[in-house]
Scaffold this motif. Structure first.
Motif, PDB file in Angstrom:
ATOM      1  N   LEU A   1      69.855 -12.558 -41.704  1.00  0.00           N
ATOM      2  CA  LEU A   1      69.609 -12.152 -40.079  1.00  0.00           C
ATOM      3  C   LEU A   1      67.963 -11.430 -39.912  1.00  0.00           C
ATOM      4  O   LEU A   1      67.244 -11.615 -39.378  1.00  0.00           O
ATOM      5  CB  LEU A   1      70.354 -11.324 -39.563  1.00  0.00           C
ATOM      6  CG  LEU A   1      71.880 -11.964 -39.373  1.00  0.00           C
ATOM      7  CD1 LEU A   1      73.030 -11.289 -38.723  1.00  0.00           C
ATOM      8  CD2 LEU A   1      71.854 -13.523 -38.671  1.00  0.00           C
ATOM      9  N   ARG A   2      68.040 -10.465 -41.187  1.00  0.00           N
ATOM     10  CA  ARG A   2      66.680  -9.484 -40.874  1.00  0.00           C
ATOM     11  C   ARG A   2      65.900 -10.539 -41.273  1.00  0.00           C
ATOM     12  O   ARG A   2      64.584 -10.126 -40.768  1.00  0.00           O
ATOM     13  CB  ARG A   2      67.015  -8.336 -41.985  1.00  0.00           C
ATOM     14  CG  ARG A   2      65.929  -7.366 -42.073  1.00  0.00           C
ATOM     15  CD  ARG A   2      66.292  -6.238 -42.970  1.00  0.00           C
ATOM     16  NE  ARG A   2      66.377  -6.462 -44.408  1.00  0.00           N
ATOM     17  CZ  ARG A   2      67.378  -6.469 -45.186  1.00  0.00           C
ATOM     18  NH1 ARG A   2      68.549  -6.113 -44.383  1.00  0.00           N
ATOM     19  NH2 ARG A   2      67.577  -6.987 -46.012  1.00  0.00           N
ATOM     20  N   ALA A   3      65.782 -11.273 -42.247  1.00  0.00           N
ATOM     21  CA  ALA A   3      64.695 -12.105 -42.752  1.00  0.00           C
ATOM     22  C   ALA A   3      63.841 -12.971 -41.471  1.00  0.00           C
ATOM     23  O   ALA A   3      62.718 -12.862 -41.292  1.00  0.00           O
ATOM     24  CB  ALA A   3      65.119 -12.917 -43.913  1.00  0.00           C
ATOM     25  N   ARG A   4      64.908 -13.371 -40.848  1.00  0.00           N
ATOM     26  CA  ARG A   4      64.457 -14.026 -39.500  1.00  0.00           C
ATOM     27  C   ARG A   4      64.086 -13.346 -38.500  1.00  0.00           C
ATOM     28  O   ARG A   4      62.926 -13.690 -37.885  1.00  0.00           O
ATOM     29  CB  ARG A   4      65.715 -14.939 -38.966  1.00  0.00           C
ATOM     30  CG  ARG A   4      66.079 -16.116 -39.970  1.00  0.00           C
ATOM     31  CD  ARG A   4      67.411 -16.866 -39.818  1.00  0.00           C
ATOM     32  NE  ARG A   4      67.663 -17.847 -40.413  1.00  0.00           N
ATOM     33  CZ  ARG A   4      68.025 -18.033 -41.893  1.00  0.00           C
ATOM     34  NH1 ARG A   4      67.818 -16.754 -42.389  1.00  0.00           N
ATOM     35  NH2 ARG A   4      67.885 -19.180 -42.222  1.00  0.00           N
ATOM     36  N   LEU A   5      64.455 -12.075 -38.227  1.00  0.00           N
ATOM     37  CA  LEU A   5      63.857 -11.307 -37.101  1.00  0.00           C
ATOM     38  C   LEU A   5      62.670 -10.466 -37.604  1.00  0.00           C
ATOM     39  O   LEU A   5      61.932  -9.979 -36.940  1.00  0.00           O
ATOM     40  CB  LEU A   5      64.888 -10.116 -36.916  1.00  0.00           C
ATOM     41  CG  LEU A   5      66.308 -10.744 -36.252  1.00  0.00           C
ATOM     42  CD1 LEU A   5      67.260  -9.629 -36.246  1.00  0.00           C
ATOM     43  CD2 LEU A   5      65.990 -11.237 -34.788  1.00  0.00           C
ATOM     44  N   GLU A   6      62.306 -10.462 -38.919  1.00  0.00           N
ATOM     45  CA  GLU A   6      60.819  -9.695 -39.526  1.00  0.00           C
ATOM     46  C   GLU A   6      59.914 -10.687 -39.781  1.00  0.00           C
ATOM     47  O   GLU A   6      58.812 -10.301 -40.146  1.00  0.00           O
ATOM     48  CB  GLU A   6      61.351  -8.983 -40.716  1.00  0.00           C
ATOM     49  CG  GLU A   6      62.174  -7.749 -40.389  1.00  0.00           C
ATOM     50  CD  GLU A   6      62.370  -7.061 -41.885  1.00  0.00           C
ATOM     51  OE1 GLU A   6      62.916  -5.534 -41.698  1.00  0.00           O
ATOM     52  OE2 GLU A   6      62.434  -7.375 -42.853  1.00  0.00           O
ATOM     53  N   THR A   7      60.075 -11.963 -39.482  1.00  0.00           N
ATOM     54  CA  THR A   7      59.064 -12.690 -39.875  1.00  0.00           C
ATOM     55  C   THR A   7      58.827 -13.549 -38.487  1.00  0.00           C
ATOM     56  O   THR A   7      59.193 -13.540 -37.507  1.00  0.00           O
ATOM     57  CB  THR A   7      59.557 -13.758 -40.946  1.00  0.00           C
ATOM     58  OG1 THR A   7      60.687 -14.789 -40.180  1.00  0.00           O
ATOM     59  CG2 THR A   7      60.108 -13.336 -42.160  1.00  0.00           C
ATOM     60  N   PRO A   8      57.551 -14.393 -38.709  1.00  0.00           N
ATOM     61  CA  PRO A   8      57.127 -15.272 -37.671  1.00  0.00           C
ATOM     62  C   PRO A   8      58.450 -16.345 -37.094  1.00  0.00           C
ATOM     63  O   PRO A   8      58.278 -16.966 -35.992  1.00  0.00           O
ATOM     64  CB  PRO A   8      56.015 -16.047 -37.864  1.00  0.00           C
ATOM     65  CG  PRO A   8      55.407 -15.302 -39.170  1.00  0.00           C
ATOM     66  CD  PRO A   8      56.638 -14.622 -39.524  1.00  0.00           C
ATOM     67  N   MET A   9      59.361 -16.640 -37.871  1.00  0.00           N
ATOM     68  CA  MET A   9      60.603 -17.382 -37.251  1.00  0.00           C
ATOM     69  C   MET A   9      61.278 -16.690 -36.154  1.00  0.00           C
ATOM     70  O   MET A   9      62.079 -17.467 -35.730  1.00  0.00           O
ATOM     71  CB  MET A   9      61.356 -17.435 -38.585  1.00  0.00           C
ATOM     72  CG  MET A   9      60.883 -18.326 -39.675  1.00  0.00           C
ATOM     73  SD  MET A   9      61.953 -18.390 -41.167  1.00  0.00           S
ATOM     74  CE  MET A   9      63.515 -19.092 -40.555  1.00  0.00           C
ATOM     75  N   ALA A  10      61.043 -15.266 -35.998  1.00  0.00           N
ATOM     76  CA  ALA A  10      62.006 -14.691 -35.210  1.00  0.00           C
ATOM     77  C   ALA A  10      62.025 -15.262 -33.694  1.00  0.00           C
ATOM     78  O   ALA A  10      63.004 -15.356 -33.392  1.00  0.00           O
ATOM     79  CB  ALA A  10      61.275 -13.104 -34.733  1.00  0.00           C
ATOM     80  N   ALA A  11      60.850 -15.734 -33.200  1.00  0.00           N
ATOM     81  CA  ALA A  11      60.851 -16.317 -31.906  1.00  0.00           C
ATOM     82  C   ALA A  11      61.759 -17.702 -31.855  1.00  0.00           C
ATOM     83  O   ALA A  11      62.471 -18.007 -30.945  1.00  0.00           O
ATOM     84  CB  ALA A  11      59.356 -16.603 -31.309  1.00  0.00           C
TER      85      ALA A  11
END
Length: 227
Positions: A187-197
């Motif tokens: 979850l952290r990886a997705r929230l900290e990268t351009p993938m977050a949006a």
């Protein structure tokens, strides 16, 4: 409006509008009568009670779904169109998703949809029992996909009726949920990268992906059965 000028069609149509605006909790005969310009008692000449009205309104909105011809379009195209139409209908009327948990809907509108849904999967080559299961699987997927949005609409209305700042409360909850998610690596990886949006928009972006994956599986079962 006097009771002798009211029609059941007017009452059902206005009830749908009220349900769309206010949800299940906002529907009562007094509010409906006010929208109709009639006394609440006049409504009872055409419908038994609130539950009866919800059943009538709930069945009527099924008529909004276009029914594709599987023979003309092909079963896969027809199945996609039918599921997409169902998803759009539920999205327009989130109260119906909530009402499915407390009412047993029946009537010509829903029966019309269900009959065509079975026809689509029978056209694909499923036997009667298999078509029942295939149609139920797709329906369950569509319903599950709209649950989150429907619940959010219901929650926002409830908070607003209670005088709370619904937008601020939801935003605060999202901030706290993000804080919790940061303790979990994926979850952290997705929230900290351009993938977050994209991750945040996942429910809207993945409906068609999930639907096509489900239809892929049904198609594979057909092919395996033929082999």
């Amino acid at each position: 409006m006097p009771r002798d000028t009211l029609t059941k069609e007017q009452i059902v149509r206005t009830a749908i509008e009220l349900l769309d605006d206010e949800g299940l909790d906002g529907l009562n005969m007094r509010s409906l009568g006010k929208r109709l310009g009639a006394a609440a008692t006049a409504v009872y000449w055409h419908v038994k009670n609130k539950d009866d009205l919800i059943l009538l309104a709930g069945d009527r909105v099924w008529e909004e779904i276009d029914l594709p011809d599987p023979e003309a379009a092909g079963w896969r195209t027809a199945a996609t169109a039918l599921a997409t139409g169902l998803h759009a209908m539920f999205s327009r009327h989130p109260w119906l998703v909530q009402a499915l948990g407390s009412h047993l809907f029946h009537g010509p509108g829903k029966a019309r949809h269900d009959d065509r849904s079975l026809a689509v999967y029978e056209a694909a080559g499923f036997t009667a029992a298999q078509a029942d299961r295939a149609a139920a699987a797709v329906f369950t997927f569509v319903l599950g996909n709209v649950l989150g949005a429907s619940a959010m609409v219901s929650l926002t209305r409830r908070l607003s009726r209670e005088g709370a700042d619904a937008e601020a409360l939801i935003e605060d909850t999202m901030i706290r949920a993000r804080e919790v998610a940061m303790d979990f690596p994926r979850l952290r990886a997705r929230l900290e990268t351009p993938m977050a949006a994209d991750y945040a928009a996942a429910p809207e972006q993945t409906f068609m992906y999930g639907l096509q994956a489900l239809l892929d599986g049904l198609e594979a079962r057909l092919a395996a059965g033929s082999a």
